[in-house]
Design a protein around this motif. Structure first.
Motif, PDB file in Angstrom:
ATOM      1  N   PHE A 387       0.843  -0.971  -0.064  1.00  0.00           N
ATOM      2  CA  PHE A 387       0.043  -0.017   0.134  1.00  0.00           C
ATOM      3  C   PHE A 387       0.846   1.235   0.020  1.00  0.00           C
ATOM      4  CE2 PHE A 387       0.749  -1.063   4.373  1.00  0.00           C
ATOM      5  CZ  PHE A 387       0.702   0.185   4.968  1.00  0.00           C
ATOM      6  N   MET A 388       0.184   2.226  -0.611  1.00  0.00           N
ATOM      7  CA  MET A 388       1.379   3.518  -0.756  1.00  0.00           C
ATOM      8  C   MET A 388       1.134   4.169   0.832  1.00  0.00           C
ATOM      9  SD  MET A 388       2.052   3.634  -3.804  1.00  0.00           S
ATOM     10  CE  MET A 388       2.615   5.428  -3.866  1.00  0.00           C
ATOM     11  N   VAL A 389       2.413   4.724   1.208  1.00  0.00           N
ATOM     12  CA  VAL A 389       2.789   5.298   2.238  1.00  0.00           C
ATOM     13  C   VAL A 389       2.932   7.042   1.938  1.00  0.00           C
ATOM     14  CG1 VAL A 389       3.131   3.581   3.830  1.00  0.00           C
ATOM     15  CG2 VAL A 389       4.831   4.566   2.474  1.00  0.00           C
ATOM     16  N   LEU A 390       3.398   7.263   0.756  1.00  0.00           N
ATOM     17  CA  LEU A 390       3.586   8.464   0.089  1.00  0.00           C
ATOM     18  C   LEU A 390       3.274   8.243  -1.198  1.00  0.00           C
ATOM     19  CD1 LEU A 390       6.853   9.466   1.908  1.00  0.00           C
ATOM     20  CD2 LEU A 390       5.051  10.221   2.644  1.00  0.00           C
ATOM     21  N   ASP A 391       3.124   9.494  -1.798  1.00  0.00           N
ATOM     22  CA  ASP A 391       3.120   9.544  -3.425  1.00  0.00           C
ATOM     23  C   ASP A 391       4.014   8.628  -3.997  1.00  0.00           C
ATOM     24  OD1 ASP A 391       0.995  11.022  -2.733  1.00  0.00           O
ATOM     25  OD2 ASP A 391       2.025  13.161  -3.380  1.00  0.00           O
ATOM     26  N   THR A 392       5.254   8.575  -3.413  1.00  0.00           N
ATOM     27  CA  THR A 392       6.255   7.781  -4.511  1.00  0.00           C
ATOM     28  C   THR A 392       6.914   6.737  -3.775  1.00  0.00           C
ATOM     29  OG1 THR A 392       8.034   9.361  -3.513  1.00  0.00           O
ATOM     30  CG2 THR A 392       6.972   9.838  -5.582  1.00  0.00           C
ATOM     31  N   VAL A 393       6.347   6.362  -2.503  1.00  0.00           N
ATOM     32  CA  VAL A 393       6.629   5.117  -1.588  1.00  0.00           C
ATOM     33  C   VAL A 393       5.707   4.220  -1.297  1.00  0.00           C
ATOM     34  CG1 VAL A 393       7.764   4.507   0.467  1.00  0.00           C
ATOM     35  CG2 VAL A 393       8.395   6.668  -0.534  1.00  0.00           C
ATOM     36  N   THR A 394       6.131   2.845  -1.777  1.00  0.00           N
ATOM     37  CA  THR A 394       4.847   1.737  -1.266  1.00  0.00           C
ATOM     38  C   THR A 394       5.685   0.731  -0.163  1.00  0.00           C
ATOM     39  OG1 THR A 394       3.476   0.018  -2.164  1.00  0.00           O
ATOM     40  CG2 THR A 394       5.653   0.321  -3.032  1.00  0.00           C
ATOM     41  N   CYS A 395       4.597   0.251   0.572  1.00  0.00           N
ATOM     42  CA  CYS A 395       4.985  -0.427   1.881  1.00  0.00           C
ATOM     43  C   CYS A 395       4.488  -1.742   1.808  1.00  0.00           C
ATOM     44  CB  CYS A 395       4.680   0.436   2.893  1.00  0.00           C
ATOM     45  SG  CYS A 395       4.982  -0.401   4.519  1.00  0.00           S
ATOM     46  N   PHE A 396       5.144  -2.813   2.180  1.00  0.00           N
ATOM     47  CA  PHE A 396       4.657  -4.173   2.280  1.00  0.00           C
ATOM     48  C   PHE A 396       3.508  -4.147   3.605  1.00  0.00           C
ATOM     49  CE2 PHE A 396       5.962  -8.915   3.625  1.00  0.00           C
ATOM     50  CZ  PHE A 396       5.192  -9.235   2.990  1.00  0.00           C
ATOM     51  N   ALA A 397       2.474  -4.617   3.483  1.00  0.00           N
ATOM     52  CA  ALA A 397       1.432  -4.590   4.121  1.00  0.00           C
ATOM     53  C   ALA A 397       1.515  -5.708   5.520  1.00  0.00           C
ATOM     54  CB  ALA A 397      -0.024  -4.592   3.442  1.00  0.00           C
ATOM     55  N   PHE A 398       2.511  -6.280   5.481  1.00  0.00           N
ATOM     56  CA  PHE A 398       2.735  -7.471   6.539  1.00  0.00           C
ATOM     57  C   PHE A 398       3.637  -6.850   7.801  1.00  0.00           C
ATOM     58  CE2 PHE A 398       1.264  -9.751   3.172  1.00  0.00           C
ATOM     59  CZ  PHE A 398       0.711 -11.143   3.685  1.00  0.00           C
ATOM     60  N   GLY A 399       3.363  -7.116   9.074  1.00  0.00           N
ATOM     61  CA  GLY A 399       4.345  -6.702  10.061  1.00  0.00           C
ATOM     62  C   GLY A 399       4.765  -7.835  10.918  1.00  0.00           C
ATOM     63  N   SER A 400       5.676  -7.433  11.875  1.00  0.00           N
ATOM     64  CA  SER A 400       6.110  -8.285  12.912  1.00  0.00           C
ATOM     65  C   SER A 400       5.567  -7.815  14.370  1.00  0.00           C
ATOM     66  CB  SER A 400       7.527  -8.159  13.033  1.00  0.00           C
ATOM     67  OG  SER A 400       8.132  -8.871  14.142  1.00  0.00           O
ATOM     68  N   PHE A 401       5.039  -8.320  14.958  1.00  0.00           N
ATOM     69  CA  PHE A 401       4.543  -8.218  16.232  1.00  0.00           C
ATOM     70  C   PHE A 401       4.585  -9.250  17.505  1.00  0.00           C
ATOM     71  CE2 PHE A 401       1.575  -6.882  19.928  1.00  0.00           C
ATOM     72  CZ  PHE A 401       2.013  -5.513  20.201  1.00  0.00           C
ATOM     73  N   ARG A 402       5.514  -9.060  18.220  1.00  0.00           N
ATOM     74  CA  ARG A 402       5.776 -10.024  19.290  1.00  0.00           C
ATOM     75  C   ARG A 402       5.304 -11.459  18.941  1.00  0.00           C
ATOM     76  NH1 ARG A 402       2.828  -6.363  24.000  1.00  0.00           N
ATOM     77  NH2 ARG A 402       4.397  -4.470  23.662  1.00  0.00           N
ATOM     78  N   GLN A 403       4.296 -12.132  19.575  1.00  0.00           N
ATOM     79  CA  GLN A 403       4.116 -13.559  19.485  1.00  0.00           C
ATOM     80  C   GLN A 403       2.919 -13.773  18.675  1.00  0.00           C
ATOM     81  OE1 GLN A 403       4.174 -15.378  23.300  1.00  0.00           O
ATOM     82  NE2 GLN A 403       6.242 -14.930  23.544  1.00  0.00           N
ATOM     83  N   HIS A 404       1.836 -12.822  18.491  1.00  0.00           N
ATOM     84  CA  HIS A 404       0.667 -13.309  17.764  1.00  0.00           C
ATOM     85  C   HIS A 404       0.570 -12.871  16.340  1.00  0.00           C
ATOM     86  CE1 HIS A 404      -0.042 -13.792  21.928  1.00  0.00           C
ATOM     87  NE2 HIS A 404      -0.244 -12.735  22.452  1.00  0.00           N
ATOM     88  N   SER A 405      -0.472 -13.464  15.817  1.00  0.00           N
ATOM     89  CA  SER A 405      -0.772 -13.578  14.485  1.00  0.00           C
ATOM     90  C   SER A 405      -2.280 -13.052  14.155  1.00  0.00           C
ATOM     91  CB  SER A 405      -0.691 -14.828  13.609  1.00  0.00           C
ATOM     92  OG  SER A 405       0.732 -15.404  13.796  1.00  0.00           O
TER      93      SER A 405
END
Length: 436
Positions: A387-405
């Protein structure tokens, strides 16, 4: 014209929690209807801020995801009945409801990881100080039974309490948001998209008279669609046969609304439908699925997380109220490495909280990513994974958070997703939600 629906009996709930009179047992025949589901950052939302930039909305969405996932901690799951996150921002969905007779219109966040339906109310004043724990104190319950003077306690709708007995609730959230108030019976009315309005009689709702947190001015309430006894789904009961579904529009469709379907309108069928078991673990509220693996192109990453239970018994929560797809750190880094290896583009810096960003000035190809749930392979599209985070920057929509999914709402865009509580399944159908 209004269709009247009486929910099924909550005799156990009433006798052990509310100590109020039993509900009307008359049930309407199974029916279907749909309501408007409004993105929190849509111009249709009362919380829409035209001054917010794309970056502002992304920041809100990231904060939303990482704060809301805290409610899935096992200790929190076991001790709380009513859970929700009352921070409004990008990535949340709202619904218009009317409460009481005559009806008072309000808007609230729709949350599949919450049960209690609550809204802001005026304080209940001059109540009796007689207070008793509702459950065994060893359970660390935050609920208490209080006795109020009916002639002195008035809610937002300026009607006196229907009983001298009421039940007080208190909810605290990982992001320091909170809601405190009284549980009561009332009627809620839903404005449907294609049929007469639907009213649900004698439903248990929370009147929050002490609410606050990071977005205090926006915490108008929550509509819980979880699996517990106090949720809207459970309280409507037989008339919708435990079925609801939704089809989330892409975030670019800011002037349109998604739909939330109930009963016969919520059936997901036809070509392309895949279904996976709906699993209940320690908390009746949350909807658990079992994820066996993730494929990135031809590389298959086996998913072995058991933080919520035993292998094969549910390891990821599907949640409408969380934005990102969140994995434990070990699995996330293996996934990110597989994705980055297969993308030929320039990596750049982006907002804090995520790590895989690319320069979007030049178009690039991303690998196919498939979620292998038990019995259901769900192939994600580009709008589900970047997904777009700025007009020229796109970001992977997965993230890391401790132990849970958590399987957040970005992964659910342009899928018709149906929950069947009676058959214990969740179904996915690739769909152009703008046409659904």
């Amino acid at each position: 014209m209004t269709v009247i629906v009486n929910p099924p009996s909550l005799l156990h709930l009433v006798s052990t929690i509310l100590l109020l009179s039993s509900l009307n047992l008359t049930l309407a025949q199974t029916t279907g209807f749909s309501v408007e589901l409004i993105p929190g950052d849509s111009p249709k939302s009362p919380f829409y801020n035209p001054m917010e930039t794309t970056s502002d909305r992304v920041t809100n969405a990231l904060r939303r995801s990482f704060s809301s996932v805290g409610r899935f901690k096992s200790s929190f799951v076991l001790t709380e009945w009513a859970q929700s996150d009352i921070t409004v921002g990008s990535g949340e969905y709202l619904m218009n409801i009317s409460i009481g007779t005559p009806a008072f219109d309000t808007v609230a966040i729709v949350d599949t990881a919450s049960d209690l339906i609550w809204t802001q109310c005026k304080p209940c004043s001059q109540c009796s100080q007689q207070v008793a724990p509702l459950f065994d104190p060893n359970q660390s319950s935050t609920y208490q039974l209080i006795t109020c003077n009916a002639s002195q306690c008035k809610n937002l709708f300026q009607t006196t309490c229907s009983s001298n007995n009421s039940c007080q609730y208190s909810i605290n959230y990982p992001d320091d948001s909170y809601s405190n108030g009284d549980l009561a019976f009332d009627t809620i009315t839903l404005a449907t998209t294609t049929s007469p309005t639907v009213s649900v009689l004698e439903i248990v709702i929370g009147c929050g008279h002490n609410n606050g947190g990071p977005s205090k001015e926006r915490n108008s309430g929550v509509i819980g669609l979880g699996g517990g006894e106090l949720s809207l789904i459970s309280q409507i009961g037989s008339p919708i046969a435990g079925k609801f579904s939704y089809c989330l529009l892409p975030t670019s469709e800011k002037n349109e609304s998604s739909k939330l379907n109930f009963g016969s309108n919520a059936i997901v069928s036809g070509d392309g439908v895949v279904s996976t078991p709906l699993i209940k673990l320690s908390s009746p509220t949350f909807y658990f699925l079992n994820l066996e693996a993730i494929s990135v192109g031809n590389k298959r990453i086996n998913y072995t997380d058991v933080s919520f239970g035993k292998p094969g018994e549910g390891n990821i929560i599907i949640d409408l109220g969380t934005t990102l797809i969140l994995f434990p750190s070990g699995i996330y880094w293996e996934l990110e490495s597989a994705v980055a290896t297969q993308i030929n583009a320039t990596r750049v810096q982006g907002p804090e909280g995520l790590s895989l960003f690319y320069d979007a000035k030049t178009e690039f190809v991303i690998p196919n990513i498939t979620m292998h749930f038990t019995g259901a392979d769900v192939k994600l599209q580009r709008l589900n994974t970047f997904f777009m985070v700025l007009d020229t920057v796109t970001c992977f929509a997965f993230g890391s958070f401790r132990q849970h999914s958590v399987y957040g709402n970005l992964a659910q865009i342009n899928f018709l997703i149906g929950y069947d509580i009676e058959k214990k399944t969740v179904s996915f159908k690739p769909t152009d939600c703008s046409k659904n």
